[in-house]
Design an enzyme around this catalytic site. Sequence first.
Site, PDB file in Angstrom:
ATOM      1  N   HIS A  56     -15.340  -8.432 -22.145  1.00 24.63           N
ATOM      2  CA  HIS A  56     -15.811  -7.549 -21.080  1.00 24.63           C
ATOM      3  C   HIS A  56     -17.328  -7.705 -20.994  1.00 24.63           C
ATOM      4  CE1 HIS A  56     -11.905  -5.360 -20.933  1.00 24.63           C
ATOM      5  NE2 HIS A  56     -11.880  -5.684 -22.215  1.00 24.63           N
ATOM      6  N   ASN A  88     -11.991  -5.210 -15.232  1.00 25.36           N
ATOM      7  CA  ASN A  88     -12.338  -3.798 -15.031  1.00 25.36           C
ATOM      8  C   ASN A  88     -13.838  -3.661 -14.756  1.00 25.36           C
ATOM      9  OD1 ASN A  88     -12.517  -4.690 -17.695  1.00 25.36           O
ATOM     10  ND2 ASN A  88     -12.041  -2.694 -18.581  1.00 25.36           N
ATOM     11  N   ASP A 144      -6.227  -5.622 -17.249  1.00 23.23           N
ATOM     12  CA  ASP A 144      -6.651  -5.137 -18.559  1.00 23.23           C
ATOM     13  C   ASP A 144      -7.527  -3.893 -18.437  1.00 23.23           C
ATOM     14  OD1 ASP A 144      -6.805  -5.631 -21.515  1.00 23.23           O
ATOM     15  OD2 ASP A 144      -8.927  -5.531 -21.009  1.00 23.23           O
ATOM     16  N   HIS A 171      -2.105  -6.250 -20.494  1.00 25.76           N
ATOM     17  CA  HIS A 171      -2.476  -5.125 -21.350  1.00 25.76           C
ATOM     18  C   HIS A 171      -1.240  -4.238 -21.403  1.00 25.76           C
ATOM     19  CE1 HIS A 171      -5.333  -1.698 -22.506  1.00 25.76           C
ATOM     20  NE2 HIS A 171      -4.194  -1.077 -22.238  1.00 25.76           N
ATOM     21  N   HIS A 224      -4.240  -8.522 -27.009  1.00 27.06           N
ATOM     22  CA  HIS A 224      -4.572  -7.687 -28.180  1.00 27.06           C
ATOM     23  C   HIS A 224      -3.383  -6.968 -28.850  1.00 27.06           C
ATOM     24  CE1 HIS A 224      -4.441  -4.637 -25.066  1.00 27.06           C
ATOM     25  NE2 HIS A 224      -5.679  -4.837 -24.647  1.00 27.06           N
ATOM     26  N   ASN A 269      -8.901   0.254 -28.266  1.00 25.78           N
ATOM     27  CA  ASN A 269      -7.561   0.341 -27.691  1.00 25.78           C
ATOM     28  C   ASN A 269      -6.957  -1.057 -27.564  1.00 25.78           C
ATOM     29  OD1 ASN A 269      -5.312   1.481 -26.480  1.00 25.78           O
ATOM     30  ND2 ASN A 269      -6.185   1.407 -24.430  1.00 25.78           N
ATOM     31  N   ASP A 296     -11.786  -9.109 -27.639  1.00 27.81           N
ATOM     32  CA  ASP A 296     -11.787  -7.905 -26.801  1.00 27.81           C
ATOM     33  C   ASP A 296     -13.168  -7.247 -26.849  1.00 27.81           C
ATOM     34  OD1 ASP A 296     -11.026  -5.901 -25.085  1.00 27.81           O
ATOM     35  OD2 ASP A 296      -9.639  -4.915 -26.469  1.00 27.81           O
ATOM     36  N   HIS A 300     -20.334  -0.631 -25.001  1.00 26.91           N
ATOM     37  CA  HIS A 300     -20.670   0.638 -24.362  1.00 26.91           C
ATOM     38  C   HIS A 300     -22.063   1.041 -24.827  1.00 26.91           C
ATOM     39  CE1 HIS A 300     -16.615   1.269 -22.812  1.00 26.91           C
ATOM     40  NE2 HIS A 300     -16.115   1.079 -24.012  1.00 26.91           N
ATOM     41  N   GLY A 315     -13.538   0.936 -27.452  1.00 27.94           N
ATOM     42  CA  GLY A 315     -14.062  -0.413 -27.347  1.00 27.94           C
ATOM     43  C   GLY A 315     -15.158  -0.690 -28.345  1.00 27.94           C
TER      44      GLY A 315
END
Length: 425
Positions: A56, A88, A144, A171, A224, A269, A296, A300, A315
């Site tokens: 991400h 996302n 995802d 996912h 994952h 997650n 993954d 943040h 995350g």
Amino acid sequence: MKIVFKNAVIYKNGRMTSEDLFLSDKMVSDPFLRPDFVVDAAKYCIFPGFADVHVHFREPGFSYKETISSGTAAAARGGYTRACTMPNLHPVPDSRTHLDTQLAIIEKDAKIRVYPYGAITTEQKGDALAPMEEMEKAVAFSDDGRGVQSAERMEAAMKKAAALDKMIAAHCEDESLLHGGYIHDGVYAAAHGHKGICSQSEWGPIQRDLALAEKTGCAYHVCHISCAESVALIRQAKKRGINVTCETAPHYLTLCEEDIQEDGRFKMNPPLRSRADREALVQGLLDGTIDMIATDHAPHTAEEKGRGLAGSLMGVVGLETAFPVLYTHLVKTGILPLERLIQLLSDNPCRRFGLGACDIRPGMWADFTVFDLEAAYTVDPDTFLTMGRATPFAGAQVWGRCLLTVCDGRIAWRDPAADTMPQTL
């Protein structure tokens, strides 16, 4: 420039060999005389660039968490030359126009190769299918961040993806079974009064999707996986000839619920599950059920990860720690051969996702990473290149430092302290 890495240990054709590596004009070359630069690489290992099919990078839309520039810098520092970015984002890459917005940033700022996913459904809401036929530049399709809840919608997506010769990367999460949970529904949750997430919320959708993949003939990839039941279902599906692959992440292979602390850096997650689940995942690596390891990587802000287990967003970051953590916990301990680890990090993801050849052989663009496997150090998030800092491995001692990463004949990362490494190709 003509450069020689002398006496290196190089991963080639599935095994480690000791030989010289010749580079000329940014490409792997046949042997030559009178190099411009010589690296005494007897202490180092040279691997093909790693590929992470699940990251991400947060841009566009959430550049306060991560950017294409910072995310790919972190990837290169971790030995990665290829990464597949999840959808996302804002706008969600659910059309050609939105995907092109992301591709323009990648073209401008990426330090390695970046392959974006297209969304399965419009705005990832799980309702109308996105116009997949518009997104020929998408590496695969995924929603995802949340699972496709409707079996009918997933079947329609698989039929469409199969017709386009594209893969669905799922996912798998049944939201009806979450009940507000945020860590594994196990002994730690019970002992500390936390709401748990049951394993069935993961393996139930996998069971559903495997039947749909068998029915539709769609190429199917499971993101994952974290529990023993998921491993068993995928193992059985492969025996039946279903076109399925799967990934797990470094934290699921090396940690379990017994390692959880009251800190948001242990919240992801799916969650860290039981010791038995972790052992089943390792067995899945050894017997070939699990095809690849992906991080993954999900950065943040410090504020978003500083609210404890209950309040923090899910995350953790992982690109800069993946190889050293896996090498330390699995290879140095004798659980996994080094060659198998490189297959999981490079060969298998490149092959399954069509990310290009990852061989180190004459005539190829230089695309490799150099590690000092004897270098021991402590993981310090304050030194990360990613904008995220939340990692369950903070303070851990690991072995394996990345000294150099070369992508398409360009130096993407060079350890500033690595005086023996060339500064340009």
